[in-house]
Design an enzyme around this catalytic site. Structure first.
Site, PDB file in Angstrom:
ATOM      1  N   GLY A 186       0.782  -1.236   0.000  1.00 57.81           N
ATOM      2  CA  GLY A 186       0.000   0.000   0.000  1.00 57.81           C
ATOM      3  C   GLY A 186       0.809   1.279   0.000  1.00 57.81           C
ATOM      4  O   GLY A 186       0.339   2.310   0.470  1.00 57.81           O
ATOM      5  N   ASN A 195      -5.444   2.577 -13.140  1.00 63.82           N
ATOM      6  CA  ASN A 195      -4.477   1.611 -12.615  1.00 63.82           C
ATOM      7  C   ASN A 195      -3.073   2.199 -12.706  1.00 63.82           C
ATOM      8  O   ASN A 195      -2.759   2.913 -13.651  1.00 63.82           O
ATOM      9  CB  ASN A 195      -4.548   0.326 -13.463  1.00 63.82           C
ATOM     10  CG  ASN A 195      -3.560  -0.733 -13.004  1.00 63.82           C
ATOM     11  OD1 ASN A 195      -3.447  -1.016 -11.810  1.00 63.82           O
ATOM     12  ND2 ASN A 195      -2.831  -1.322 -13.945  1.00 63.82           N
ATOM     13  N   HIS A 211       0.760   1.056 -13.210  1.00 59.98           N
ATOM     14  CA  HIS A 211       1.560  -0.094 -13.644  1.00 59.98           C
ATOM     15  C   HIS A 211       3.039   0.304 -13.619  1.00 59.98           C
ATOM     16  O   HIS A 211       3.396   1.381 -14.103  1.00 59.98           O
ATOM     17  CB  HIS A 211       1.135  -0.537 -15.049  1.00 59.98           C
ATOM     18  CG  HIS A 211       1.883  -1.753 -15.491  1.00 59.98           C
ATOM     19  ND1 HIS A 211       1.553  -3.024 -15.057  1.00 59.98           N
ATOM     20  CD2 HIS A 211       2.980  -1.889 -16.280  1.00 59.98           C
ATOM     21  CE1 HIS A 211       2.407  -3.895 -15.570  1.00 59.98           C
ATOM     22  NE2 HIS A 211       3.283  -3.221 -16.314  1.00 59.98           N
ATOM     23  N   GLU A 245     -11.292  -3.553 -20.983  1.00 56.18           N
ATOM     24  CA  GLU A 245     -11.461  -5.001 -20.784  1.00 56.18           C
ATOM     25  C   GLU A 245     -10.190  -5.813 -21.060  1.00 56.18           C
ATOM     26  O   GLU A 245     -10.145  -7.001 -20.784  1.00 56.18           O
ATOM     27  CB  GLU A 245     -12.678  -5.504 -21.566  1.00 56.18           C
ATOM     28  CG  GLU A 245     -13.945  -4.942 -20.948  1.00 56.18           C
ATOM     29  CD  GLU A 245     -15.239  -5.594 -21.405  1.00 56.18           C
ATOM     30  OE1 GLU A 245     -15.192  -6.691 -21.995  1.00 56.18           O
ATOM     31  OE2 GLU A 245     -16.296  -4.980 -21.169  1.00 56.18           O
ATOM     32  N   GLU A 291       5.910   6.208  -9.559  1.00 56.48           N
ATOM     33  CA  GLU A 291       4.554   5.808  -9.133  1.00 56.48           C
ATOM     34  C   GLU A 291       3.935   6.767  -8.128  1.00 56.48           C
ATOM     35  O   GLU A 291       2.791   7.198  -8.293  1.00 56.48           O
ATOM     36  CB  GLU A 291       4.584   4.398  -8.535  1.00 56.48           C
ATOM     37  CG  GLU A 291       5.004   3.335  -9.524  1.00 56.48           C
ATOM     38  CD  GLU A 291       4.866   1.938  -8.948  1.00 56.48           C
ATOM     39  OE1 GLU A 291       3.859   1.652  -8.300  1.00 56.48           O
ATOM     40  OE2 GLU A 291       5.782   1.120  -9.153  1.00 56.48           O
TER      41      GLU A 291
HETATM   42  C1  GAR Z   1       3.318  -1.243  -7.372  1.00 55.88           C
HETATM   43  O1  GAR Z   1       4.624  -1.261  -7.862  1.00 55.88           O
HETATM   44  C2  GAR Z   1       2.332  -1.235  -8.520  1.00 55.88           C
HETATM   45  O2  GAR Z   1       2.760  -0.478  -9.609  1.00 55.88           O
HETATM   46  C3  GAR Z   1       2.269  -2.699  -8.849  1.00 55.88           C
HETATM   47  O3  GAR Z   1       2.228  -3.343  -7.610  1.00 55.88           O
HETATM   48  C4  GAR Z   1       2.978  -2.559  -6.658  1.00 55.88           C
HETATM   49  C5  GAR Z   1       2.125  -2.335  -5.434  1.00 55.88           C
HETATM   50  O4  GAR Z   1       2.846  -1.675  -4.418  1.00 55.88           O
HETATM   51  N1  GAR Z   1       1.135  -3.000  -9.680  1.00 55.88           N
HETATM   52  C6  GAR Z   1       1.173  -3.860 -10.690  1.00 55.88           C
HETATM   53  O5  GAR Z   1       2.129  -4.529 -10.969  1.00 55.88           O
HETATM   54  C7  GAR Z   1      -0.147  -3.973 -11.480  1.00 55.88           C
HETATM   55  N2  GAR Z   1       0.061  -4.714 -12.688  1.00 55.88           N
HETATM   56  P1  GAR Z   1       2.133  -0.944  -3.202  1.00 55.88           P
HETATM   57  O6  GAR Z   1       1.135  -1.940  -2.609  1.00 55.88           O
HETATM   58  O7  GAR Z   1       3.253  -0.643  -2.243  1.00 55.88           O
HETATM   59  O8  GAR Z   1       1.446   0.298  -3.700  1.00 55.88           O
END
Ligand code: GAR
Length: 208
Positions: free
Chosen positions: A12, A108, A110, A148, A181
């Protein structure tokens, strides 16, 4: 003020970045109504609860059948009638009913520059392993609308991050989170909350 539902599966840190940005006022016109996880042990749920936000876990393990899980999850989400659903490290592939119900209102984050290292099987650390295995010199993160397909929706924001010699998947993941991110996810929410994002023919236009 738009209402956000944030869906999470793990640590999170992206949720934390969003909560911090809302608290500091760098994201305006939005509030988090609920955080929902498929994983009851997700640390993200603790982060939400500490901020006084409803933190709910709905795990497929609690249902005999996948359809019942999907139904329960969607019912819970609907109770909060969010304006925007934010996938912040939600590692469950979304199902049709949810995507259709919130069409154009799901985003989302990524951890790569889409269309590189995305799609089925590319999530979390695997994305960074693949980037290192290919030897790219630049990677980054992308915030996109969810359609989708898997990671195929309109791109809202991207930010590049350099790969350094000797990087491990973990060190690269950390840099991508810190430099990209945690910056672009709150930024995208702010732009949407303030009506600055429009989509035409699958292309995003931002008016600042
Ligand atoms: C993050 O790096 C996010 O970009 C990735 O999971 C991690 C979650 O970290 N998401 C994906 O790979 C989606 N395809 P967090 O729980 O510390 O935010």
């Amino acid at each position: 003020m738009i209402k956000l539902a944030v869906l999470v599966s793990g640590g999170g840190t992206n949720l934390q970045a969003l909560m911090d940005a809302l608290e500091s006022g760098s994201v305006t016109n939005a509030e988090i109504s609920v955080v929902i996880s498929n994983n009851k042990n997700a640390y993200a749920l603790k982060r939400a609860a500490e901020h006084g936000i409803d933190a709910i876990s709905i795990s497929p393990k609690d249902y005999t059948d996948r359809v019942l899980f999907e139904e329960a999850f969607l019912n819970c989400l609907n109770e909060y009638s969010p304006d925007l659903v934010v996938l912040a490290g939600f590692l469950v592939v979304l199902w049709k009913d949810l995507i259709r119900r919130y069409s154009g209102r799901i985003i989302n984050i990524h951890p790569s520059l889409i269309p590189s290292f995305c799609g089925k099987g590319y999530y979390g650390l695997k994305v960074h392993e693949a980037a290192l295995a290919r030897g790219v010199k630049v990677t980054g993160a992308t915030v996109h609308f969810v359609d989708e397909g898997t990671d195929t929706g309109p791109i809202i924001l991207q930010k590049a991050v350099p790969v350094q010699q000797g990087d491990s998947p973990e060190s690269l993941q950390k840099r991508v989170m810190e430099q990209a991110e945690w910056v672009i996810l709150p930024k995208a929410v702010d732009l949407i909350a303030n009506n600055k994002v429009s989509v035409t023919d699958g292309m995003v236009t931002i008016t600042e």
